[in-house]
Scaffold this active site. Structure first.
Site, PDB file in Angstrom:
ATOM      1  N   GLU A 140       0.888  -1.174   0.000  1.00 47.57           N
ATOM      2  CA  GLU A 140       0.000   0.000   0.000  1.00 47.57           C
ATOM      3  C   GLU A 140       0.909   1.203   0.000  1.00 47.57           C
ATOM      4  OE1 GLU A 140      -1.557   3.177   0.727  1.00 47.57           O
ATOM      5  OE2 GLU A 140      -1.820   2.518   2.798  1.00 47.57           O
ATOM      6  N   CYS A 198      -1.701   9.008   2.954  1.00 47.96           N
ATOM      7  CA  CYS A 198      -1.563   8.564   1.568  1.00 47.96           C
ATOM      8  C   CYS A 198      -2.785   8.946   0.750  1.00 47.96           C
ATOM      9  CB  CYS A 198      -1.339   7.053   1.518  1.00 47.96           C
ATOM     10  SG  CYS A 198      -2.638   6.074   2.305  1.00 47.96           S
TER      11      CYS A 198
END
Length: 487
Positions: A255, A289
């Site tokens: 990720e 993110c």
């Protein structure tokens, strides 16, 4: 399964005694590293720097524990994972305070992360991957099933250190894997305490935690007895993880970074959309993110939305997360602070206009002011790269095809959002964005049952939902010839 009560576990201090946990026991090291409070720049603790031999011990313990844990009935594994969530809930206040000290986020952010982690443990514990009967006749039976992948190395980032550890721990344990967790060297304290606190719930070796520097991560990604790496971090580091893991063809869940676009249609109410856009970009001080990192505002409402964002931003307090009225904290660590400062310097050097902010003051602490950059060039560093800090470009658009092209013109594809009253247009644009999650008139809505992953260089694999659970398994097909004279 004998659970200790909070009073019996009170000997576990959240202020001192940070250790690695290997095969259910505390492990120290002659070498230690300091951990800092980012709001003050002061040392608040020291943690072991795990040597290679201790990592080998942790992996060997996980390997020994794996057969028994994998053979433990699913219902028992699920109950234990749920109990870990209960244990975290029991110590929620201690974890919130510690999270603010080591990460910098204010109380509201700490509550969101800790209580969210409790919910994740409890909800992931309900998940399972049933066998699939492909064929069942008088002559043959074919079944596909998910089997645990083995020993998992979890490498956790510093922006959401508890939650993003839980996104790995919970599905791995439910699937029947054993795990060695490596927290970020910048935020190791909560993860070390969490693993220490739940050892009585688990067989020794099922869940260990080791703290260390970048060498430790490299050792994990190349370790011959680790079967899978679950990593959250930058795309650049993810590429190194992938290269290192290729030597043993480890399974990977990566990720990675993002450069999420937010597209604002001309029919929005600027005053109403401004707070939503602000928090889309600046939640966790933009150390996220999935933060909106490029905001495309239709030219018809550009000035009004920009001005509403400036007005709203002036109401938000940046400060020490330990202060009750703080809404945004500092940059978490000095290297990231220096990186964010480069974007400020680049904007000034190239004459970009600041609608708000633009000047970083002196310490103490690694504080950066909320900064809005007024329509910088499309090829500027701020637009092309991922600052991972509170500096945001606002960009104009007029043509739908063009703004979709610009939104997709990035190597990243993690998340995106679209904002407008015309739901047909909102949905039409949203389906054209190349990203793993596209929010329409909302943002940062997650669920243990909602798949999360990135497109392009924003990641490989998925977290959460049954898709995320399956990441910790290998598929196995078993066929049976029932004919009595087959052999």
């Amino acid at each position: 399964m004998a659970l200790h009560t909070k009073s019996e576990a009170a000997r576990i201090s959240f202020d001192t005694g940070y250790v690695s946990t290997i095969e259910g026991k505390a492990a120290t090291s002659p070498t230690t590293a300091d951990v800092y409070n980012p709001a003050t720049g002061q040392v608040i603790a020291s943690v072991p720097v795990t040597p290679r031999a201790q990592l080998d011990d942790a992996v060997a313990a996980a390997r020994r524990a794996f057969p028994g844990w994998a053979a433990t009935p699913l219902e028992e594994r699920q109950a234990i994972v749920s109990a870990i969530g209960d244990r975290l809930a029991e110590y929620a206040e201690e974890f919130m305070a510690l999270l603010t000290r080591e990460q910098g986020k204010p109380r509201a952010g700490a509550e969101w992360e800790v209580l969210g982690s409790v919910a994740w443990f409890r909800e992931i514990s309900k998940q399972s991957l049933p066998e699939e009967t492909v064929l069942d006749t008088a002559e043959r039976r074919v079944v596909s099933r998910a089997t645990p992948v083995g020993v998992v190395g979890a490498i956790v980032p510093w922006n959401f250190p508890i939650l993003l550890a839980v996104w790995k721990i919970a599905p791995a344990l439910v699937a029947g894997c054993t795990m060695v967790v490596k927290p970020s060297p910048y935020t190791p304290l909560c993860d070390l305490k969490l693993v220490e606190l739940v050892q009585d719930l688990l067989p020794p070796g099922v869940l260990s935690a080791v703290s260390g520097d970048d060498d430790l991560g490299k050792w994990m990604t190349t370790h011959p007895d680790i079967d899978k790496i679950a990593f959250t971090g930058s795309s650049e580091t993810g590429k190194h993880v992938m290269a290192s893991a290729s030597g043993t063809l480890k399974r990977l869940t990566l990720e990675l970074g993002g450069n999420d676009p937010a597209i604002v249609l001309p029919d929005v109410d600027p005053q109403k959309v401004a707070p939503a856009l602000f928090w889309a970009a600046f939640q966790n001080n933009a150390q996220f993110c999935n933060a909106a990192k490029r905001v495309f505002i239709h030219a018809d409402v550009y000035d009004a939305v920009r001005d509403a964002l400036v007005d709203y931003a002036r109401t938000v307090k940046v400060g020490d997360g330990a202060e009750p009225d703080t809404q945004l904290g500092p940059i978490q660590n000095e290297p990231q602070f220096r990186k964010v400062r480069e974007f400020f310097d680049d904007c000034r050097d190239n004459g970009h206009r600041f609608a708000l902010g633009g000047e970083i003051g002196g310490g103490p602490g690694w504080f950066v002011p909320v900064t809005l950059v007024d329509n910088p060039p499309e090829d500027s560093r701020l637009v092309v790269e991922e600052p991972f800090g509170p500096i945001l470009p606002l960009l104009k658009w007029t043509d739908e095809d063009d703004v979709v092209r610009r939104a997709n013109d990035t190597p990243y594809g993690l998340g995106a959002s679209v904002w407008g009253k015309d739901l047909t247009a909102v949905q039409r644009i949203g389906r054209r964005i190349d990203a793993g999650t596209v929010w329409l008139n909302e943002v940062h809505q997650y669920s243990p049952h909602q798949v999360f992953g990135g497109h392009k260089e924003s990641g490989i694999g998925a977290e959460n939902s049954l898709h995320g659970l399956a990441e910790y398994t290998n598929w196995q097909t078993i066929t049976l010839n029932k004919a009595p004279d087959a052999v």
